[in-house]
Design a protein around this motif. Structure first.
Motif, mmCIF file in Angstrom:
data_model
loop_
_atom_site.group_PDB
_atom_site.id
_atom_site.type_symbol
_atom_site.label_atom_id
_atom_site.label_comp_id
_atom_site.label_asym_id
_atom_site.label_seq_id
_atom_site.Cartn_x
_atom_site.Cartn_y
_atom_site.Cartn_z
ATOM 1 N N VAL A 1 1.588 3.498 6.499
ATOM 2 C CA VAL A 1 1.821 4.082 5.171
ATOM 3 C C VAL A 1 2.461 5.455 5.348
ATOM 4 N N VAL B 1 -3.423 1.937 7.764
ATOM 5 C CA VAL B 1 -4.471 1.433 6.883
ATOM 6 C C VAL B 1 -4.708 -0.043 7.213
ATOM 7 N N TYR C 1 -7.322 0.979 -6.328
ATOM 8 C CA TYR C 1 -7.130 2.355 -5.901
ATOM 9 C C TYR C 1 -8.288 2.805 -5.012
ATOM 10 N N LEU D 1 -4.671 6.242 -2.661
ATOM 11 C CA LEU D 1 -4.068 5.035 -2.110
ATOM 12 C C LEU D 1 -4.002 3.975 -3.203
ATOM 13 N N THR D 2 -2.885 3.292 -3.297
ATOM 14 C CA THR D 2 -2.717 2.179 -4.234
ATOM 15 C C THR D 2 -2.382 0.924 -3.443
ATOM 16 N N ALA D 3 -3.129 -0.144 -3.711
ATOM 17 C CA ALA D 3 -2.853 -1.444 -3.094
ATOM 18 C C ALA D 3 -2.523 -2.420 -4.221
ATOM 19 N N LEU E 1 -7.402 -3.461 6.390
ATOM 20 C CA LEU E 1 -8.269 -3.967 5.332
ATOM 21 C C LEU E 1 -9.506 -4.617 5.929
ATOM 22 N N PRO F 1 -10.630 1.162 2.487
ATOM 23 C CA PRO F 1 -9.510 1.131 3.445
ATOM 24 C C PRO F 1 -9.929 1.734 4.785
ATOM 25 N N ILE G 1 0.854 -1.193 0.000
ATOM 26 C CA ILE G 1 0.000 0.000 0.000
ATOM 27 C C ILE G 1 0.887 1.240 0.000
ATOM 28 N N SER G 2 0.605 2.143 -0.930
ATOM 29 C CA SER G 2 1.350 3.403 -1.036
ATOM 30 C C SER G 2 0.376 4.541 -1.248
ATOM 31 N N TRP H 1 -12.378 0.749 -2.482
ATOM 32 C CA TRP H 1 -11.388 0.191 -3.409
ATOM 33 C C TRP H 1 -12.044 -0.030 -4.772
#
Length: 240
Positions: A209, A198, A176, A127-129, A200, A143, A112-113, A229
């Motif tokens: 993060v 974060v 995302y 957010l990108t997973a 899930l 998230p 995750i970034s 997401w």
């Protein structure tokens, strides 16, 4: 006597001329020009129909029928086009046929970034997973974000961002979520954040993060919100 003879001569000449005109008319000639043939009869519409060409005849003043455009429906659904490609921004179906039975993604399954979106002022981040597990897994809901230790509740989700079906990630695929940080006003009660947590859906996590930017981000607890997401950010559904 000379007058009577002259009248008879004139009468005979007139009679001869009339007889000649009758003969020419009976033969189809033109009394004014005996060397010109009679004009042909006009062609009727029924005789001129191009049956051999297969063209569709129409009434006067209307355009002929044309073939239906490529991709268009005919019959009961005429007039409605069938798109050949999915419109930009739509939720994409997972490529894995076994996606419906995929397990929930755990924090250990994804990287995750976060990145800032637009700005300045920077009021949103993305957010990108990315699935790093090597197998398919399912990202459910949104998230569970906590920006500040002083606020123990998760950042609330925006209902209109919820996709029609859960997001299933094949190995290496990303998902995302758009996150609102503030309204961008100069008089907001913003607080600085350099890292946040974060979790899930299903209780996995949390992961820590790092906040983007040199000095981190500024968040307003009265304005923050998160989207669900999704396979890609969608115009309209993820605008908040």
């Amino acid at each position: 006597m000379r007058t009577t003879h002259r009248r008879r001569t004139t009468a005979l000449a007139a009679t001869g001329t009339a007889a000649l005109a009758l003969v020419l008319t009976a033969c189809g000639g033109n009394p004014a020009d005996s060397g010109t043939a009679a004009a042909p009869a006009p062609t009727t519409a029924a005789q001129s129909t191009p049956a051999a060409t297969g063209a569709t005849t129409t009434s006067a003043g209307t355009a002929p029928n044309t073939a239906a455009p490529s991709g268009a429906k005919t019959g009961a659904g005429a007039g409605t086009s069938t798109p050949s490609a999915r419109p930009t921004g739509a939720t994409l179906a997972p490529a894995d046929p076994a996606a419906a039975s995929a397990p929930l993604c755990a924090v250990k399954d994804v990287a995750i970034s976060a990145a800032l979106q637009d700005g300045p002022p920077y009021t949103h981040l993305v957010l990108t997973a990315k699935n790093t597990s090597g197998h398919s897994c399912r990202l459910s809901e949104y998230p569970r974000i906590r920006f500040l230790e002083s606020h123990r509740e998760n950042v609330p989700a925006v209902a209109k961002s919820r996709p029609a079906a859960p997001v299933v990630l094949t190995a290496g695929a990303p998902a995302y979520a758009l996150v609102k940080l503030s309204d961008g006003g100069v008089h907001e009660n913003n607080e600085p954040v350099t890292a946040f947590s974060v979790a899930l859906d299903g209780g996995s996590g949390p992961a820590t993060v790092k906040a983007p930017g040199n000095g981190g981000i500024a968040v307003d607890p009265a304005a923050w919100a998160t989207g669900y997401w999704t396979y890609e950010l969608r115009n309209g559904a993820d605008d908040f």
